[in-house]
Each structure stands twice: as C-alpha cells, then as structure tokens.
Scaffold this motif. Structure first.
Motif, PDB file in Angstrom:
ATOM      1  N   TYR B 245      12.259  -3.147   2.844  1.00  0.00           N
ATOM      2  CA  TYR B 245      10.672  -3.635   3.179  1.00  0.00           C
ATOM      3  C   TYR B 245       9.569  -2.805   2.360  1.00  0.00           C
ATOM      4  O   TYR B 245       9.949  -2.036   1.657  1.00  0.00           O
ATOM      5  CB  TYR B 245      10.478  -2.972   4.659  1.00  0.00           C
ATOM      6  CG  TYR B 245      11.427  -3.499   5.542  1.00  0.00           C
ATOM      7  CD1 TYR B 245      10.845  -4.625   6.431  1.00  0.00           C
ATOM      8  CD2 TYR B 245      12.668  -2.886   6.173  1.00  0.00           C
ATOM      9  CE1 TYR B 245      11.846  -5.068   7.543  1.00  0.00           C
ATOM     10  CE2 TYR B 245      13.507  -3.302   6.876  1.00  0.00           C
ATOM     11  CZ  TYR B 245      13.088  -4.589   7.704  1.00  0.00           C
ATOM     12  OH  TYR B 245      13.764  -4.982   8.825  1.00  0.00           O
ATOM     13  N   ASP B 246       8.538  -3.763   2.381  1.00  0.00           N
ATOM     14  CA  ASP B 246       7.193  -2.850   1.928  1.00  0.00           C
ATOM     15  C   ASP B 246       6.926  -1.893   2.953  1.00  0.00           C
ATOM     16  O   ASP B 246       6.777  -2.340   4.248  1.00  0.00           O
ATOM     17  CB  ASP B 246       6.001  -3.879   1.833  1.00  0.00           C
ATOM     18  CG  ASP B 246       6.209  -5.002   0.393  1.00  0.00           C
ATOM     19  OD1 ASP B 246       6.900  -4.468  -0.487  1.00  0.00           O
ATOM     20  OD2 ASP B 246       6.124  -6.191   0.561  1.00  0.00           O
ATOM     21  N   VAL B 247       6.717  -0.675   2.374  1.00  0.00           N
ATOM     22  CA  VAL B 247       6.070   0.199   3.548  1.00  0.00           C
ATOM     23  C   VAL B 247       4.762   0.939   2.848  1.00  0.00           C
ATOM     24  O   VAL B 247       4.599   0.976   1.833  1.00  0.00           O
ATOM     25  CB  VAL B 247       7.042   1.347   3.844  1.00  0.00           C
ATOM     26  CG1 VAL B 247       8.383   0.615   4.382  1.00  0.00           C
ATOM     27  CG2 VAL B 247       7.454   2.068   2.533  1.00  0.00           C
ATOM     28  N   GLY B 382       5.886  -5.518   7.049  1.00  0.00           N
ATOM     29  CA  GLY B 382       6.752  -4.241   6.606  1.00  0.00           C
ATOM     30  C   GLY B 382       6.299  -3.040   7.600  1.00  0.00           C
ATOM     31  O   GLY B 382       5.901  -3.603   8.884  1.00  0.00           O
ATOM     32  N   TYR B 383       6.220  -1.812   7.023  1.00  0.00           N
ATOM     33  CA  TYR B 383       6.021  -0.690   8.251  1.00  0.00           C
ATOM     34  C   TYR B 383       5.155   0.499   7.689  1.00  0.00           C
ATOM     35  O   TYR B 383       5.226   0.645   6.362  1.00  0.00           O
ATOM     36  CB  TYR B 383       7.541   0.013   8.587  1.00  0.00           C
ATOM     37  CG  TYR B 383       8.362  -0.868   9.507  1.00  0.00           C
ATOM     38  CD1 TYR B 383       8.042  -1.028  10.859  1.00  0.00           C
ATOM     39  CD2 TYR B 383       9.345  -1.841   8.837  1.00  0.00           C
ATOM     40  CE1 TYR B 383       8.885  -2.038  11.647  1.00  0.00           C
ATOM     41  CE2 TYR B 383      10.044  -2.826   9.606  1.00  0.00           C
ATOM     42  CZ  TYR B 383       9.927  -2.750  11.051  1.00  0.00           C
ATOM     43  OH  TYR B 383      10.527  -3.609  11.814  1.00  0.00           O
ATOM     44  N   LEU B 384       4.471   1.123   8.366  1.00  0.00           N
ATOM     45  CA  LEU B 384       3.815   2.237   8.241  1.00  0.00           C
ATOM     46  C   LEU B 384       4.727   3.602   8.555  1.00  0.00           C
ATOM     47  O   LEU B 384       5.013   3.587   9.764  1.00  0.00           O
ATOM     48  CB  LEU B 384       2.464   2.488   8.835  1.00  0.00           C
ATOM     49  CG  LEU B 384       1.869   3.618   8.751  1.00  0.00           C
ATOM     50  CD1 LEU B 384       1.303   3.969   7.441  1.00  0.00           C
ATOM     51  CD2 LEU B 384       0.437   3.336   9.630  1.00  0.00           C
ATOM     52  N   LEU B 385       5.039   4.267   7.770  1.00  0.00           N
ATOM     53  CA  LEU B 385       6.019   5.279   8.226  1.00  0.00           C
ATOM     54  C   LEU B 385       5.173   6.602   8.413  1.00  0.00           C
ATOM     55  O   LEU B 385       4.470   7.106   7.528  1.00  0.00           O
ATOM     56  CB  LEU B 385       7.220   5.556   6.981  1.00  0.00           C
ATOM     57  CG  LEU B 385       7.906   4.215   6.683  1.00  0.00           C
ATOM     58  CD1 LEU B 385       9.149   4.496   5.624  1.00  0.00           C
ATOM     59  CD2 LEU B 385       8.735   3.647   7.988  1.00  0.00           C
ATOM     60  N   THR B 386       5.293   7.296   9.580  1.00  0.00           N
ATOM     61  CA  THR B 386       4.979   8.558   9.773  1.00  0.00           C
ATOM     62  C   THR B 386       5.884   9.642  10.489  1.00  0.00           C
ATOM     63  O   THR B 386       6.687   8.894  11.057  1.00  0.00           O
ATOM     64  CB  THR B 386       3.346   8.429  10.507  1.00  0.00           C
ATOM     65  OG1 THR B 386       4.050   7.895  11.809  1.00  0.00           O
ATOM     66  CG2 THR B 386       2.414   7.568  10.039  1.00  0.00           C
ATOM     67  N   GLY B 387       5.558  10.901  10.444  1.00  0.00           N
ATOM     68  CA  GLY B 387       6.434  11.761  11.083  1.00  0.00           C
ATOM     69  C   GLY B 387       7.515  12.187  10.522  1.00  0.00           C
ATOM     70  O   GLY B 387       8.629  11.607  10.797  1.00  0.00           O
ATOM     71  N   LEU B 432      12.753   3.883  -5.953  1.00  0.00           N
ATOM     72  CA  LEU B 432      11.451   4.002  -5.033  1.00  0.00           C
ATOM     73  C   LEU B 432      10.114   4.258  -5.709  1.00  0.00           C
ATOM     74  O   LEU B 432       9.264   3.570  -5.410  1.00  0.00           O
ATOM     75  CB  LEU B 432      11.884   5.064  -3.771  1.00  0.00           C
ATOM     76  CG  LEU B 432      10.900   4.993  -2.736  1.00  0.00           C
ATOM     77  CD1 LEU B 432      11.613   5.818  -1.609  1.00  0.00           C
ATOM     78  CD2 LEU B 432       9.686   6.004  -3.036  1.00  0.00           C
ATOM     79  N   LEU B 433      10.040   5.438  -6.864  1.00  0.00           N
ATOM     80  CA  LEU B 433       9.107   5.920  -7.171  1.00  0.00           C
ATOM     81  C   LEU B 433       8.326   4.786  -8.194  1.00  0.00           C
ATOM     82  O   LEU B 433       7.123   4.751  -8.307  1.00  0.00           O
ATOM     83  CB  LEU B 433       9.313   7.050  -8.074  1.00  0.00           C
ATOM     84  CG  LEU B 433       9.710   8.315  -7.371  1.00  0.00           C
ATOM     85  CD1 LEU B 433       9.872   9.621  -8.208  1.00  0.00           C
ATOM     86  CD2 LEU B 433       8.915   8.601  -6.069  1.00  0.00           C
ATOM     87  N   LYS B 434       8.990   4.032  -8.710  1.00  0.00           N
ATOM     88  CA  LYS B 434       8.664   3.106  -9.687  1.00  0.00           C
ATOM     89  C   LYS B 434       8.116   1.592  -8.779  1.00  0.00           C
ATOM     90  O   LYS B 434       7.387   0.818  -9.357  1.00  0.00           O
ATOM     91  CB  LYS B 434       9.849   2.168 -10.600  1.00  0.00           C
ATOM     92  CG  LYS B 434       9.993   3.221 -11.753  1.00  0.00           C
ATOM     93  CD  LYS B 434      11.132   2.738 -12.652  1.00  0.00           C
ATOM     94  CE  LYS B 434      11.470   3.737 -13.599  1.00  0.00           C
ATOM     95  NZ  LYS B 434      12.424   3.319 -14.489  1.00  0.00           N
ATOM     96  N   SER B 435       8.386   1.629  -7.445  1.00  0.00           N
ATOM     97  CA  SER B 435       7.893   0.559  -6.490  1.00  0.00           C
ATOM     98  C   SER B 435       6.384   1.021  -6.174  1.00  0.00           C
ATOM     99  O   SER B 435       5.948   0.117  -5.438  1.00  0.00           O
ATOM    100  CB  SER B 435       8.848   0.411  -5.435  1.00  0.00           C
ATOM    101  OG  SER B 435       8.805   1.303  -4.731  1.00  0.00           O
ATOM    102  N   ILE B 436       5.936   2.073  -6.520  1.00  0.00           N
ATOM    103  CA  ILE B 436       4.763   2.475  -5.908  1.00  0.00           C
ATOM    104  C   ILE B 436       3.698   1.637  -6.593  1.00  0.00           C
ATOM    105  O   ILE B 436       3.234   1.792  -7.697  1.00  0.00           O
ATOM    106  CB  ILE B 436       4.337   3.740  -6.012  1.00  0.00           C
ATOM    107  CG1 ILE B 436       5.515   4.617  -5.139  1.00  0.00           C
ATOM    108  CG2 ILE B 436       3.030   4.366  -5.630  1.00  0.00           C
ATOM    109  CD1 ILE B 436       5.456   6.274  -5.215  1.00  0.00           C
ATOM    110  N   VAL B 472      11.441  -0.012  -0.015  1.00  0.00           N
ATOM    111  CA  VAL B 472      12.323   0.823   0.268  1.00  0.00           C
ATOM    112  C   VAL B 472      13.270   0.154   1.267  1.00  0.00           C
ATOM    113  O   VAL B 472      12.946  -0.550   2.005  1.00  0.00           O
ATOM    114  CB  VAL B 472      12.047   2.333   0.650  1.00  0.00           C
ATOM    115  CG1 VAL B 472      11.197   2.235   1.979  1.00  0.00           C
ATOM    116  CG2 VAL B 472      13.005   3.326   0.758  1.00  0.00           C
ATOM    117  N   ARG B 473      14.568   0.753   1.193  1.00  0.00           N
ATOM    118  CA  ARG B 473      15.577   0.177   2.200  1.00  0.00           C
ATOM    119  C   ARG B 473      15.354   0.940   3.456  1.00  0.00           C
ATOM    120  O   ARG B 473      15.574   2.456   3.388  1.00  0.00           O
ATOM    121  CB  ARG B 473      16.949   0.194   1.726  1.00  0.00           C
ATOM    122  CG  ARG B 473      17.939  -0.441   2.540  1.00  0.00           C
ATOM    123  CD  ARG B 473      19.510  -0.019   2.283  1.00  0.00           C
ATOM    124  NE  ARG B 473      19.949  -0.446   0.829  1.00  0.00           N
ATOM    125  CZ  ARG B 473      20.362   0.594   0.130  1.00  0.00           C
ATOM    126  NH1 ARG B 473      21.081   1.446   0.433  1.00  0.00           N
ATOM    127  NH2 ARG B 473      20.753   0.006  -1.297  1.00  0.00           N
TER     128      ARG B 473
END
Lengths: 434, 475
Positions: B245-247, B382-387, B432-436, B472-473
């Motif tokens: 997903y795009d996050v 996608g999702y907004l990831l928190t917590g 992951l870091l290159k996908s930013i 990220v997966r």
C-alpha cells in the motif's frame, strides 16, 4: 550501610506501619566472542537493597494502604538512609491503594533450589558453556558469528516487619548467539537468546546445531507466498509466548483491573471448543528454569498450582495484594508454567498443507487484546506435494477468534520457564507474503 | 536545579587514586561512575504508586587493558577502607585465566592500546530547571485529576493509566587522560486508556518526553481525550487485507522506521561482527534523495542528550544518511579501535554494570517541504499509520518488522475514518526508504520508549522525523 542497621532504623520508626527489605548479591561472569575470538571478559559483584515502607490509614470510611519502594545503596551513609526512608514515608501518604495485609512468616520446607551450577565454580561452568556452544560450530558454509555468555549466582534475602526472613541462592545463565550461513548468494543470520537455571551441555550444543539447520534453510529460502488465510503451525518460542496469554488472563491483577473476563469454573478458551483443550499448571520449581523460586517478592511461599483444566479456569493466581482483593488464598507470583500436550503428533498435524513458522523477527503476543503476529524469518511451506523453506512476510491473528480450534502437538519442549507443547496449529491465520 | 551528585563528587579522589594504582599494572585504565536518581509515578483506577525510577543506580565500572584486550569489572561499594580489596578484586576478576588462554575452542582478540586525548570538563545541562525536589502532592493530584476526568468520558473505558517519570543522571569518567563529569535530567509522561466492548479489549498509548519534566503534565492533560478516542476507535477496527500500500507514516512511525529498520544496522559493533549489510552500502544510495538521517547526543535536545558517552567520548551530531546516501555508522570506542575509525560518542550502557555497545541516541529524519494535507490528497487508496507499537532490527539482512497500532484508511485522497489494527509492516529496508516521495516540514521526536539490542540491554533513546509518504507491505 549494612542491612541490620537499616532494620534497626526501620524498627524505631513510628510513622510507618510496616516495611519490607529485599537484598540481592549478584556475582556474575561474562564473556563476549566474535566468532571464536574472546572480545571482552567482564565480572561484577553488586549488592542491591530495595526498601518498601507501608502506611495504613482511613479516608472517608475506607481503609487504604500507602507504600513506596526506594533503593538503599550500600554506600549510603546513615543520614542518606534516613533521608531515603523519610522520602519513601512521605511518598507512601500519596501512593495509596485499597488496603491489603502484609504476608506473615511461615515455615519454609524447601530452602534450596535445584541447580547443578552449584557443583563447580562460576568460571568453570562459563568455560563449559562456551565449549558446548563452540562444539557445534563445525560447518563449512556456516559459523557462529558472535556469542555472549553470562552466568550469575544470586543470593536473595527477603525480610519484612512481620518477621519474614527468608534467603535463597539461585543461578541464572544467559546465552545469546548469532549463526551465519552462506549458500553462495547472500549470507544470512539468525539470532537466539537462551535463559537457563542449570547446565545441560548436550542440550546447549543441540540448540546451536538446530540454529545452524535453520540458518541453512533460511539461506535457501524463497519469499513467503501471499497465502491469504491459511493453515499455520507455530513452533517453539512463539508457542510459549502465545500460551502465556492464558497465564496472564488467569492473573488476579488482570481480573481485578478488568483486563480479563476470566471466571472460575468457566471456559477460558471460548465457546464450542473443537480443538485441544488447554491444561496449565504453574510450577515454581520447574526443572532447569532460571525463574525457579521458593518464595515471591512479598514472601508468599510458592507451590504448584493448577490454574486451567480442560479449558476451564480452575483458579486465579496472584500476588498478596490482588489475591486479597479477590478474596482468595495468595498463590504468589509464579513465573514458570507447564502446559499438557495435545491429542496429535506433529506428523499427524502435518498431513495437510501448512505454513510452519519456526523463527520470527520478534513474535508479538498482546496479553491484553489477544492480537498476535510477527515477521517471518524462517518458515516451512508445505503445499501438499513438497515442503520449501520460506522467509519474509508476516502472520497475524487474534487468539480469541481462534482459540476454540487450536491443536497442540504431542511433542513437548522445554524453554526455560515453559514446559509444554512444541507446536500449535491454527486452521485459518492471515499470511501476508509476496 | 540540575546538579552533579554529591556522592560522585566526594568519590572522585578515591576513584582517581584507584586509577593511579591500577595504572601501575595496566597500560590503560578508566572508571565510569554513575549516580542516577528518579521517581516514577503511576495512577490508575485501582490506586497510585510512587517508586524509584527503574533507572535508579549508583556504582562504578572499571576497564583495563591486559593481554592485548579490554576487561571490565563492575562494583558498587568503595571506600578508602576497602580500596585495597577492590583493587585486588579487579585484578583477580578481570584476569583472563590460563584455562581460557589454553582452551582450543577459543582465541584472544588483539586490540590496540587506546590512546585518549587529554580532556577535562564539567557539564551541567539545564541548570535552571528545578528537578532535585519534586512536589509529590502536586504531581499525584494532577495525575489523579486527569484519571478522574478521563474515567467520566466513556463507559467503555475500564481503566486509564497515567504515568510520570523524572530522572536525574550524574556521571564521572576518569582515566589516565580524561577527567569528566556531567549532569542532566529528563522526564516522560504517558497515558494508556484501556477500553472494552464485550470480550474485546483494546488500548492506545501516547507519551511525551522532555528535558524539562514538569511541562509534561500539561501535555498529558491536553492529550488524554484524543487518546481515549483512538483507543475507542480500535474497538471497531478491522484487520488489514494483506498487500502493498501507499502509506503516510506519522512522525512516531517515521521514528520507528529510522530507529528499528535502519538505525540498528548502522551501529558499528555490527560492522565489526560482519552483521551489518550497511557496510556494503557506504557512500551508496540507500534511500530517496529526500532522506537525511541524524543520530547523536548533540543532534537534538531529548532523553539521550548527554555531553559524553559511557566511555568518555564527547557527544556529536552524526549525519548517517545525507540526501539518500549512506555516509557513516555510529560507534563505541572498542568498535572504532577494531575498524580504525573515530568513535562517535555512541558507547552506551544499560547501567554501570553492563557492557557498552554502539547504541543510538536521538535518531531522526530531517523534515521536507510537503504539507500533510497534500500528502493525504496524493493517495488513491492506502493508510495513515500512527501509534508506535513495536519493532525489531535485522541489521544483516535488512528485513523490516515494524508494528503500528492504527492504520486509518485513505480513499481518493481523503481519510475515511475506517481503522485497521494492528498493522505489521514488512519488507526490505532500502525498498521502503527509496519509496519515500513526500516528507512534511515539521520534525517531532519521541523519547518515552526504551531501546534494546537483540532482546536485552535497554537504554533510553529518542526517535522521530516528519510525516513521510512511502510504499510498504502491510499484514
């Protein structure tokens, strides 16, 4: 300051209703290796004293117990000790909970914990542990990357104002090692941490050998396929952690604080159980465990307690405070747990397709919510025809949704404070993969 | 006010004498002395506890150079009267026995002699902040007030745990060449509501950290209602459908990625052990050009902002990743000796009686130029990831395990309010870091957690960054 002088000071205090002192003396030897090269050796000789003061009082018709725990460093002067007691006494006015009594002294039948570590010196056993580890370091494509070995002798004395004065000597050993394997592509590693309360060189060697076999498999592994909802077998450490959910849910503190709905005489495993039923016993003297104990931190003398029988909660377990709140005899804090085996052998449980996860990056079992899962470092995927090693991806689930149909293996495993089934099987777990 | 421990000040002459005595036998001798005090407060429905902080300690560790390697001995009783005895114990207990030397299974590492620069210094951080006498009643009253108000907010709330901790750290480091002392303090506060609907238990966690602890109580008061709302939302959360997903990662999740996914892999004791994939990527791209990552006790004012580390190396601000290029790792003294590099002030111990390793301090990504609203708008699904929930390192193979408590669904550029939990991020770190592709401006750091190495050696550390957009997966 010596502990007898601290007791003298405490006994003269009229502004507290009780006290507890826990004194530990730790003698430790440590060795750190990179491959087989000793990188550093360390030792320590440390005395720690923890003082808890108690103050009982009434407020608005209810009885409360105030308490506060503070550290008494052995280098403290008399005036420093008095200041620490003053501060703890002051804090105990504000640190209040519902009243509970302190533990009264009883006769200790057992005064020694079983451990063969007492047969030789710590340094000798440390050498034997190192030898047992490196004995397994005999592969062309694999090696032990690094190793840390710790061995401690800990003398504990617990004293309280009601007359408890118990002492015990125990041993704790820790081994942490990393194995590497290279199958002509990317070198991989796996990590292992082992705690133990007695020396078993053959078992240690075997555990290192098993890690090499797993490392070889990880080096040959394919990415975990995106299996969606699939049959999953957990093996080893994750089984221990998953079953600890029931240990926590049976705890008096969890029940009193409303984190657990578990009721005595009712199923702790949900309704309509069609898989194996859980049987769990707390064993303070579990053989080989570094968590063996004769008494707990309050001075409750510990004995075996069956808490779950055929999936039904038989009794809660808990410390002095929460046991009093639930109007039960305190069992004390017991860290070791034993679970009985299931109906089927692992051979039988592996007859249909499965993903068996034998190593996670860090398996997470949330004892509050029942959520579990983790990233797969090594698994075995059987599609009905062949079995291949896999890594990457993750599994996730919630024990409360799966517990009515879980299967425990007949095969058992001992992992420090756990003795129980080596495998657990769920039929429908979410597997994220490539 | 923050001030140096009287105890350590009084012991300096004895410690110096011990260093001098041992220096007759050993070519290198250092002693670290620690005196840490602190209180931990915890209020919940069932009562209040006030205990010494888990970081409370007082003791010493001596390091000596013998047989071309370094040995250590930790102790916590020293006086003029027992100085002879301590000296003898150090000599006996650090001695590498003939049995080890003759053991066919093992060899001894050969280290160079550590040549320290001559430095004397006394450092006190935030002298003006009053931390030596806590107003217990004020703190307990405030925590109870927050708890009582919170319990009125929702019938679903079965408990709320409100915590506060304040710690004062004093250390001295004395060797043949160095004579250092430092004092600093930090505080944290946390709020953890536990909610229940039927058999379904959920909780959420929010924490705050600061070098000025007393300001934290107000932050908890401002935050607790939102934290209860988040915990309550989790009761109706679904499980994420596994996939890529795009996050958008909130700053706490950005910090988790910076720390767990990447930071552990640049701890240079891992370089020595050939456990770090990062070695192959020095001066190569490991992340999007948007990414610049710092670590260092001087890189931020947070819970791991000291003047010198537990091996007497002065703190610094290390740029680990510069615009996507991996520039360097972070190092303790012993690793630097092996690698022939300079230590970076990252030699940290769990306590005086534990070994020093290369450890993170304050680890974070620099901010970017994007608005969070634009970042959300840019996502179709996608999702907004928190917590932040947990994470685990894999320095050798750069696998990711980071767990977030909340994934809030984003659909057609808008947050829908649908929640998934827990969310396990997996994958390969550089992917992951290159996908930013986007980073927000503001950087936030979080210092309430503790950092382990493997499954032990807990130390205080902070991490953070801006909001980031990545792919990220999730599972």
């Amino acid at each position: 300051m010596k502990i007898d002088r601290i007791i003298d000071i405490l006994n003269k205090r009229i502004d507290i209703n009780g006290w507890k002192l826990k004194q530990t003396n730790r003698e430790t030897y440590e060795q750190y290796y990179i491959k087989r090269d000793l990188e550093m050796n360390r030792a320590k000789n440390i005395e720690d004293i923890y003082l808890t003061v108690y103050k009982d009082f009434y407020e608005e018709g209810s009885q409360f117990k105030g308490s506060s725990t503070t550290t008494i460093h052995p280098t403290m002067t008399k005036s420093e000790v008095i200041k620490a007691i003053d501060e703890a006494t002051y804090a105990s006015r504000y640190a209040k909970v519902e009243y509970y009594p302190l533990v009264k002294p009883e006769h200790l039948d057992k005064k020694e914990l079983a451990s063969n570590f007492k047969d030789k010196s710590l340094e000798e056993y440390l050498s034997l542990m190192v030898e047992a580890i490196f004995k397994a370091d005999d592969y062309k494509k694999g090696l032990i990357n690094s190793t840390e070995v710790f061995l401690s002798k800990i003398n504990t004395r617990l004293i309280n104002s009601l007359g408890i004065d118990y002492s015990v000597e125990k041993y704790m050993a820790e081994v942490e090692f990393i194995t590497n394997w290279n199958e002509d592509k990317e070198e991989i590693e796996l990590f292992r941490h082992i705690d133990m309360g007695e020396f078993d060189g053959d078992k240690l060697t075997k555990e290192v050998q098993e890690m090499f076999e797993m490392s070889k498999a990880r080096a040959l592994s394919k990415p975990t396929p995106a299996l969606g909802v699939h049959r999953v077998i957990l093996t080893g450490e994750s089984v221990k952690q998953l079953l600890k959910y029931y240990y926590s849910q049976s705890n008096a503190a969890f029940v009193y604080e409303k984190y657990s709905n578990a009721s005595i005489g009712k199923s702790i495993q949900g309704e309509k159980i069609i898989g194996d039923k859980i049987n769990m016993t707390l064993k303070p003297h579990l053989k080989g465990s570094s968590f063996q104990s004769i008494f707990d931190n309050d001075g409750v003398i510990l004995k075996d307690i069956n808490i779950i029988k055929d999936g039904i909660l038989n009794q809660y377990w808990g410390n002095q405070r929460y046991s009093y709140y639930l109007k039960m005899e305190p069992t004390g804090e017991i860290n070791n747990y034993e679970v009985t085996h299931g109906m089927h052998s692992i051979e039988k449980l592996k007859e249909t397709p499965y993903l068996e996860v034998v190593s996670f990056s860090s398996f997470q079992m949330d004892e509050f919510t029942g959520d579990f899962g983790g990233e797969i470092r090594l698994g075995w995927y059987y599609d009905g025809n062949k079995t291949i090693p896999v890594s990457g991806g993750s599994i996730s689930g919630n024990i409360k949704e799966k517990q009515n149909e879980l299967y425990l293996s007949k095969e058992m495993i001992s992992i420090n404070d756990y003795f129980g089934p080596k495998h657990i099987v769920f039929n429908d777990i979410v597997v994220a993969g490539n | 006010m923050v001030m140096t421990s009287n105890y350590l000040t009084q012991q300096k002459s004895i410690i110096k004498e011990l260093v001098d005595r041992l220096s007759i036998k050993y070519k290198f001798v250092s002693i670290l002395g620690v005196d840490t005090t602190g209180k931990s407060f915890r209020v919940s429905r069932s009562g209040t506890s006030i205990e010494d902080s888990m970081w409370t300690e007082r003791g010493f560790v001596v390091r000596v150079y013998q047989d071309n390697m370094y040995s250590e001995y930790a102790f916590n009783e020293i006086t003029h009267e027992n100085l002879d005895q301590i000296e003898q114990e150090i000599i006996i207990k650090t001695n590498i026995s003939e049995k080890i030397k003759n053991n066919s299974f093992v060899r001894l590492t050969k280290y160079a002699l550590l040549e320290e620069e001559e430095i004397n210094g006394s450092f006190v951080k935030n002298k003006d902040i009053n931390t030596d006498v806590l107003d217990l009643q004020l703190i307990v009253d405030k925590l109870n007030q927050i708890k009582d108000n919170a319990l009125k907010k929702s019938e679903l709330l079965v408990n709320i745990i409100v915590g506060f901790e304040q710690v004062n750290i004093s250390k001295i480091y004395i060797s043949n060449k160095k004579n250092l002392e430092q004092s600093y303090s930090w505080g944290t506060s946390t709020v953890v509501p536990v909610v229940r609907k039927g058999d379904n238990n959920k909780y959420f966690y929010e924490g705050f950290s600061s070098l000025n602890p007393m300001e934290l109580l107000d932050q908890v008061e401002l935050a607790y209602e939102d934290v209860i709302d988040k915990a309550t939302a989790l009761l109706d959360a679904k499980r994420v459908t596994p996939g890529v997903y795009d996050v958008i990662c909130a700053p706490d999740i950005t910090g988790l990625i910076a720390h767990e996914a990447f930071g552990h892999g640049v701890e240079m004791d891992m370089f020595v052990k050939n456990r770090a994939k990062a070695v192959e990527y020095l001066d190569k791209a490991v992340a999007s050009t948007l990414v610049t990552m710092h670590d260092g006790a001087k890189s931020a004012e947070e819970v791991s902002s000291y003047f010198f580390d537990d091996e007497g190396t002065l703190a610094q601000d290390t740029i680990v990743i510069d615009k996507g290029i991996l520039k360097t790792g972070i190092s303790d003294v012993i690793s630097a000796l092996r690698l022939n590099t300079k230590p970076t002030g990252n030699g940290k111990r769990q306590s005086y009686d534990r070994k020093a390793y290369s450890r993170m301090t304050n680890t974070f990504f620099d901010g970017g130029k994007d608005k969070v609203s634009d970042m959300i708008k840019s996502i179709e699904f996608g999702y907004l990831l928190t917590g932040m929930m947990s994470g685990m390192e894999d320095p050798k193979n750069w696998g990711i395990q980071c767990v977030a408590m909340i994934g809030e669904e984003i659909k057609d550029g808008k947050l829908t309010g649908n929640i998934v939990t827990p969310v396990i991020m997996t994958g390969y770190v550089p992917d992951l870091l290159k996908s930013i592709t986007m980073m927000s401006e503001k950087v936030e750091l979080f210092g309430t957690g503790v950092c382990g190495k493997g499954h032990k050696e807990l130390v205080k550390a902070s991490d953070g960054g801006p909001y980031i957009k990545a792919k990220v997966r999730l599972g």
